[in-house]
Design an enzyme around this catalytic site. Structure first.
Site, short mmCIF file in Angstrom:
data_model
loop_
_atom_site.label_atom_id
_atom_site.label_comp_id
_atom_site.label_asym_id
_atom_site.label_seq_id
_atom_site.Cartn_x
_atom_site.Cartn_y
_atom_site.Cartn_z
N HIS A 47 15.92 30.01 14.53
CA HIS A 47 15.22 29.27 13.42
C HIS A 47 15.19 30.13 12.21
CE1 HIS A 47 12.26 26.68 11.09
NE2 HIS A 47 13.25 26.18 10.85
N ASP B 16 10.93 40.94 9.67
CA ASP B 16 12.25 40.19 9.58
C ASP B 16 13.14 40.84 8.79
OD1 ASP B 16 10.89 36.86 8.80
OD2 ASP B 16 11.18 38.03 10.91
N ARG C 205 0.66 -1.37 -0.12
CA ARG C 205 -0.03 -0.04 -0.02
C ARG C 205 0.88 1.31 -0.03
NH1 ARG C 205 -2.50 -1.41 5.70
NH2 ARG C 205 -0.39 -1.72 5.79
N HIS D 13 14.10 33.25 14.22
CA HIS D 13 13.34 33.65 15.38
C HIS D 13 13.59 32.50 16.52
CE1 HIS D 13 10.16 34.95 12.11
NE2 HIS D 13 11.30 35.99 12.22
N ARG E 42 11.63 33.39 5.98
CA ARG E 42 10.97 33.79 7.38
C ARG E 42 12.29 33.47 8.53
NH1 ARG E 42 5.02 33.00 7.56
NH2 ARG E 42 4.40 32.31 5.60
N GLN F 41 2.10 22.90 21.20
CA GLN F 41 1.54 23.44 19.92
C GLN F 41 1.88 22.85 18.80
OE1 GLN F 41 1.82 27.83 20.86
NE2 GLN F 41 -0.33 27.85 21.32
N LYS G 30 11.79 22.96 18.97
CA LYS G 30 10.95 22.73 17.93
C LYS G 30 11.24 21.53 16.93
CE LYS G 30 10.82 27.88 17.06
NZ LYS G 30 11.29 28.79 16.30
N TYR H 228 5.22 22.79 12.19
CA TYR H 228 6.03 23.06 13.39
C TYR H 228 5.24 22.22 14.70
CZ TYR H 228 8.10 27.25 11.22
OH TYR H 228 8.64 28.14 10.52
C1 LIG Z 1 4.77 31.96 15.36
C2 LIG Z 1 3.25 32.24 15.60
C3 LIG Z 1 2.81 33.46 14.86
N1 LIG Z 1 1.35 33.69 15.04
C4 LIG Z 1 0.86 34.80 14.54
C5 LIG Z 1 1.71 36.21 14.68
C6 LIG Z 1 1.39 37.05 13.35
O1 LIG Z 1 0.16 37.58 13.40
C7 LIG Z 1 1.30 35.84 12.37
C8 LIG Z 1 2.41 35.74 11.53
O2 LIG Z 1 3.57 35.48 12.57
P1 LIG Z 1 5.12 35.46 12.15
O3 LIG Z 1 5.25 36.59 10.83
O4 LIG Z 1 5.99 35.80 13.20
O5 LIG Z 1 5.18 34.10 11.31
P2 LIG Z 1 6.55 33.47 10.83
O6 LIG Z 1 7.42 34.61 10.34
O7 LIG Z 1 6.04 32.32 10.03
O8 LIG Z 1 7.23 32.95 12.25
C9 LIG Z 1 7.69 31.63 12.30
O9 LIG Z 1 8.97 31.54 11.47
C10 LIG Z 1 10.10 31.12 12.05
C11 LIG Z 1 10.81 30.39 10.90
C12 LIG Z 1 9.78 30.11 13.30
O10 LIG Z 1 10.74 29.10 13.44
C13 LIG Z 1 8.79 30.22 14.21
O11 LIG Z 1 8.02 29.06 14.15
C14 LIG Z 1 8.06 31.44 13.86
O12 LIG Z 1 8.58 32.46 14.46
O13 LIG Z 1 1.01 34.56 13.03
C15 LIG Z 1 0.76 33.10 15.82
O14 LIG Z 1 -0.53 33.26 16.30
N2 LIG Z 1 1.50 31.99 16.72
C16 LIG Z 1 2.88 31.86 16.42
O15 LIG Z 1 2.80 30.47 16.89
#
Ligand SMILES: Cc1cn([C@H]2C[C@H](O)[C@@H](COP(=O)(O)OP(=O)(O)O[C@H]3O[C@H](C)C(=O)[C@H](O)[C@H]3O)O2)c(=O)[nH]c1=O
Length: 179
Positions: free
Chosen positions: A119, A169, A23, A62, A59, A46, A72, A132
């Protein structure tokens, strides 16, 4: 699962071991017992996904601080990414060193990122979905970032024609070395 230790202490590439039949295959990707045997925390609280429309999306870098420091576990469900870890643990011999690896839906590799290691990733294809699992709750007041292009870190990224990044960023402060 095969646990491949990485040059940054506590970071691992985790390779699933498919059990194949006519399968397809079945493979375990998380096990509290096996993770603990390698000193890894599998108490994820989470899980999130990151959808990226186009190649050249960057991205990062962070991390979360204080009691929200998080480990993570990251994998790619669609497409492929150039994944980067940056050691911000000043007690480690690899402080300010970075490590990169390609994660893809094809290689199904998972990467375990210990607390204190930042990361980030650059998408290598369109339509990338990154999954994640985190061991601490997201807390915007504890979220921090450093610049992907900070000369102190010297992270080498693949050439990308048009980088797509968030304003945040692009504007993290440059790293100030402790005197
Ligand atoms: C990370 C996160 C974000 N948010 C909200 C905050 C903002 O309104 C929106 C986008 O957030 P952000 O621009 O920080 O998302 P990424 O740039 O993808 O951030 C991630 O990117 C890098 C590569 C990582 O390793 C982390 O997991 C995380 O920081 O989602 C949430 O509600 N929960 C969360 O856990």
């Amino acid at each position: 699962m095969i646990f491949h230790p990485l040059p940054l202490a506590g970071a691992f590439l985790i390779e699933p071991e498919p059990i194949r039949d006519q399968r397809g295959f079945f493979a375990r990707t998380v096990c509290r017992k096996e993770f603990a045997e390698h000193g890894l925390n599998a108490e994820f609280v989470q899980q999130s996904l990151s959808w990226n429309e186009q190649q050249g999306t960057l991205r990062g870098m962070h991390y979360q601080v204080q009691e929200r420091k998080e480990a993570k576990l990251v994998r790619v469900a669609a497409g492929s990414i150039y994944d980067v870890l940056l050691d911000l643990r000043d007690q480690e011999s690899t402080y300010l060193q970075w490590y990169s690896v390609e994660l893809s839906a094809i290689n199904r590799m998972h990467i375990y990122i210990p607390p204190g290691v930042a990361h980030g990733f650059l998408t290598l294809s369109d339509h990338c979905e990154v999954i994640y699992q985190m061991t601490a709750f997201y807390d915007p007041t504890a979220a921090r970032g450093v610049r992907w292009d900070d000369p102190v870190f010297g992270i080498e990224w693949p050439q990308a024609v048009d980088l797509l990044m968030s304003a945040q960023d692009k504007s993290w402060p440059l790293w100030v070395r402790e005197s």
